[in-house]
Scaffold this motif. Structure first.
Motif, PDB file in Angstrom:
ATOM      1  N   PHE A 115       0.794  -1.155  -0.058  1.00 55.99           N
ATOM      2  CA  PHE A 115      -0.156   0.031  -0.090  1.00 55.99           C
ATOM      3  C   PHE A 115       0.689   1.084   0.048  1.00 55.99           C
ATOM      4  O   PHE A 115       0.667   2.126  -0.881  1.00 55.99           O
ATOM      5  CB  PHE A 115      -0.843   0.078   1.111  1.00 55.99           C
ATOM      6  N   TRP A 116       2.053   1.357   0.806  1.00 57.12           N
ATOM      7  CA  TRP A 116       2.882   2.412   0.902  1.00 57.12           C
ATOM      8  C   TRP A 116       3.564   2.682  -0.615  1.00 57.12           C
ATOM      9  O   TRP A 116       3.604   3.754  -0.779  1.00 57.12           O
ATOM     10  CB  TRP A 116       3.865   2.259   2.043  1.00 57.12           C
ATOM     11  N   GLN A 117       3.800   1.510  -1.198  1.00 55.03           N
ATOM     12  CA  GLN A 117       4.485   1.784  -2.621  1.00 55.03           C
ATOM     13  C   GLN A 117       3.564   2.384  -3.632  1.00 55.03           C
ATOM     14  O   GLN A 117       3.875   3.143  -4.152  1.00 55.03           O
ATOM     15  CB  GLN A 117       5.027   0.301  -3.002  1.00 55.03           C
ATOM     16  N   SER A 118       2.146   1.875  -3.434  1.00 57.09           N
ATOM     17  CA  SER A 118       1.328   2.423  -4.512  1.00 57.09           C
ATOM     18  C   SER A 118       0.958   3.680  -4.234  1.00 57.09           C
ATOM     19  O   SER A 118       0.839   4.660  -4.966  1.00 57.09           O
ATOM     20  CB  SER A 118      -0.012   1.414  -4.366  1.00 57.09           C
ATOM     21  N   VAL A 119       0.882   4.205  -2.810  1.00 52.42           N
ATOM     22  CA  VAL A 119       0.736   5.599  -2.265  1.00 52.42           C
ATOM     23  C   VAL A 119       1.916   6.423  -2.835  1.00 52.42           C
ATOM     24  O   VAL A 119       1.619   7.358  -3.427  1.00 52.42           O
ATOM     25  CB  VAL A 119       0.631   5.564  -0.819  1.00 52.42           C
ATOM     26  N   LYS A 120       3.168   5.894  -2.700  1.00 52.95           N
ATOM     27  CA  LYS A 120       4.255   6.649  -3.162  1.00 52.95           C
ATOM     28  C   LYS A 120       4.266   6.699  -4.696  1.00 52.95           C
ATOM     29  O   LYS A 120       4.698   8.068  -5.265  1.00 52.95           O
ATOM     30  CB  LYS A 120       5.603   6.035  -2.714  1.00 52.95           C
ATOM     31  N   GLN A 121       3.703   5.690  -5.410  1.00 54.72           N
ATOM     32  CA  GLN A 121       3.465   6.004  -6.879  1.00 54.72           C
ATOM     33  C   GLN A 121       2.659   6.907  -7.240  1.00 54.72           C
ATOM     34  O   GLN A 121       2.777   7.907  -8.300  1.00 54.72           O
ATOM     35  CB  GLN A 121       3.431   4.726  -7.610  1.00 54.72           C
ATOM     36  N   MET A 122       1.392   6.869  -6.536  1.00 52.50           N
ATOM     37  CA  MET A 122       0.510   8.060  -6.811  1.00 52.50           C
ATOM     38  C   MET A 122       0.947   9.329  -6.413  1.00 52.50           C
ATOM     39  O   MET A 122       0.658  10.420  -7.111  1.00 52.50           O
ATOM     40  CB  MET A 122      -0.629   7.804  -5.748  1.00 52.50           C
ATOM     41  N   LEU A 123       1.894   9.598  -5.391  1.00 53.88           N
ATOM     42  CA  LEU A 123       2.333  10.753  -5.051  1.00 53.88           C
ATOM     43  C   LEU A 123       3.481  11.405  -5.929  1.00 53.88           C
ATOM     44  O   LEU A 123       3.892  12.502  -5.803  1.00 53.88           O
ATOM     45  CB  LEU A 123       2.803  10.885  -3.582  1.00 53.88           C
ATOM     46  N   ARG A 124       4.173  10.481  -6.400  1.00 52.69           N
ATOM     47  CA  ARG A 124       5.314  10.776  -7.239  1.00 52.69           C
ATOM     48  C   ARG A 124       5.187  11.907  -8.242  1.00 52.69           C
ATOM     49  O   ARG A 124       5.843  12.946  -8.369  1.00 52.69           O
ATOM     50  CB  ARG A 124       6.015   9.525  -7.960  1.00 52.69           C
ATOM     51  N   PRO A 125       3.954  11.831  -9.222  1.00 49.10           N
ATOM     52  CA  PRO A 125       3.956  12.904  -9.764  1.00 49.10           C
ATOM     53  C   PRO A 125       3.556  14.204  -9.123  1.00 49.10           C
ATOM     54  O   PRO A 125       3.883  15.429  -9.643  1.00 49.10           O
ATOM     55  CB  PRO A 125       2.574  12.676 -10.622  1.00 49.10           C
ATOM     56  N   ILE A 126       2.886  14.210  -7.994  1.00 54.00           N
ATOM     57  CA  ILE A 126       2.674  15.423  -7.394  1.00 54.00           C
ATOM     58  C   ILE A 126       4.013  15.972  -6.863  1.00 54.00           C
ATOM     59  O   ILE A 126       4.220  17.124  -6.738  1.00 54.00           O
ATOM     60  CB  ILE A 126       1.503  15.227  -6.243  1.00 54.00           C
ATOM     61  N   ASN A 127       4.679  14.974  -6.291  1.00 60.57           N
ATOM     62  CA  ASN A 127       5.828  15.581  -5.520  1.00 60.57           C
ATOM     63  C   ASN A 127       6.723  15.934  -6.538  1.00 60.57           C
ATOM     64  O   ASN A 127       7.531  17.098  -6.313  1.00 60.57           O
ATOM     65  CB  ASN A 127       6.651  14.068  -4.981  1.00 60.57           C
ATOM     66  N   LEU A 128       6.990  15.474  -7.923  1.00 65.59           N
ATOM     67  CA  LEU A 128       7.943  16.107  -9.012  1.00 65.59           C
ATOM     68  C   LEU A 128       7.111  17.665  -9.218  1.00 65.59           C
ATOM     69  O   LEU A 128       7.967  18.410  -9.443  1.00 65.59           O
ATOM     70  CB  LEU A 128       7.702  15.142 -10.123  1.00 65.59           C
ATOM     71  N   ARG A 129       5.732  17.697  -9.283  1.00 69.83           N
ATOM     72  CA  ARG A 129       5.262  19.092  -9.515  1.00 69.83           C
ATOM     73  C   ARG A 129       5.840  20.216  -8.576  1.00 69.83           C
ATOM     74  O   ARG A 129       6.022  21.051  -8.689  1.00 69.83           O
ATOM     75  CB  ARG A 129       3.936  19.055  -9.913  1.00 69.83           C
ATOM     76  N   PHE A 130       5.656  19.471  -7.336  1.00 70.38           N
ATOM     77  CA  PHE A 130       5.897  20.312  -6.093  1.00 70.38           C
ATOM     78  C   PHE A 130       7.402  20.673  -6.130  1.00 70.38           C
ATOM     79  O   PHE A 130       7.453  21.863  -5.859  1.00 70.38           O
ATOM     80  CB  PHE A 130       5.450  19.659  -4.856  1.00 70.38           C
ATOM     81  N   GLN A 131       8.087  19.863  -6.393  1.00 72.44           N
ATOM     82  CA  GLN A 131       9.855  20.234  -6.585  1.00 72.44           C
ATOM     83  C   GLN A 131      10.050  21.352  -7.666  1.00 72.44           C
ATOM     84  O   GLN A 131      10.765  21.978  -7.269  1.00 72.44           O
ATOM     85  CB  GLN A 131      10.522  18.864  -6.791  1.00 72.44           C
ATOM     86  N   ARG A 132       9.249  21.150  -8.619  1.00 73.10           N
ATOM     87  CA  ARG A 132       9.441  21.962  -9.713  1.00 73.10           C
ATOM     88  C   ARG A 132       8.980  23.457  -9.157  1.00 73.10           C
ATOM     89  O   ARG A 132       9.290  24.448  -9.647  1.00 73.10           O
ATOM     90  CB  ARG A 132       8.861  21.572 -10.988  1.00 73.10           C
ATOM     91  N   TRP A 133       7.665  23.519  -8.718  1.00 74.04           N
ATOM     92  CA  TRP A 133       7.354  24.840  -8.169  1.00 74.04           C
ATOM     93  C   TRP A 133       8.018  25.297  -7.162  1.00 74.04           C
ATOM     94  O   TRP A 133       8.344  26.594  -7.517  1.00 74.04           O
ATOM     95  CB  TRP A 133       5.863  24.314  -7.583  1.00 74.04           C
ATOM     96  N   VAL A 134       8.626  24.317  -6.343  1.00 68.79           N
ATOM     97  CA  VAL A 134       9.684  25.068  -5.265  1.00 68.79           C
ATOM     98  C   VAL A 134      11.030  25.692  -5.872  1.00 68.79           C
ATOM     99  O   VAL A 134      11.316  26.753  -5.598  1.00 68.79           O
ATOM    100  CB  VAL A 134      10.145  24.032  -4.407  1.00 68.79           C
ATOM    101  N   LYS A 135      11.340  25.141  -7.098  1.00 71.02           N
ATOM    102  CA  LYS A 135      12.436  25.551  -7.897  1.00 71.02           C
ATOM    103  C   LYS A 135      12.191  26.665  -8.218  1.00 71.02           C
ATOM    104  O   LYS A 135      12.915  27.791  -8.520  1.00 71.02           O
ATOM    105  CB  LYS A 135      13.006  24.497  -8.767  1.00 71.02           C
TER     106      LYS A 135
END
Length: 140
Positions: A115-135
């Motif tokens: 479940f944690w792996q699937s949550v991490k996969q679901m959050l990966r695109p959001i995390n990438l967008r968040f990191q771009r936004w922070v940059k």
């Protein structure tokens, strides 16, 4: 002479009577002693019968006591057997329960990991967008 003969006959009859009387008394004494001996024999038999009956009763009591002791020992052995069997069954159930608990725990941990792996996969695109936004924000 007749008187003399009668007297002689009377004396002989008296001697015969005394002899017969003595013989009769001796016979009666013998019969009395024989009867006493027979009675004593019966008394001895009766006494021996009592002694034998007492010994038979004592043997019966000892046999019953031995049987009672045997029953007690068998009951104790059966109780110990049941106790050991119950303890073994209890230990078996405990081991099965512990194994089942371990299985459930590992299954739960594996499922949580998935479940944690699937949550991490679901959050990966959001995390990438968040990191771009922070940059982007930090460059500005």
């Amino acid at each position: 002479m007749k008187t003399l003969t009668d007297r002689k006959l009377a004396e002989e009859q008296k001697v015969t009577y005394e002899t017969q009387k003595l013989a009769q008394e001796t016979r009666q004494a013998l019969e009395k002693e024989t009867a006493i001996a027979e009675i004593q024999k019966d008394i001895v038999k009766a006494d021996q019968g009592v002694v034998i009956a007492e010994r038979v009763a004592d043997a019966s009591v000892k046999k019953a006591q031995g049987e009672a002791q045997s029953v007690k020992l068998q009951a104790g052995a059966e109780a110990e057997r049941v106790k050991v069997a119950a303890s073994a069954e209890s230990e078996r159930i405990k081991l099965i329960a512990n194994a089942e608990a371990e299985k459930i725990s590992k299954t739960g941990a594996a499922e949580a990991g998935k479940f944690w792996q699937s949550v991490k996969q679901m959050l990966r695109p959001i995390n990438l967008r968040f990191q771009r936004w922070v940059k982007v924000i930090s460059h500005n």
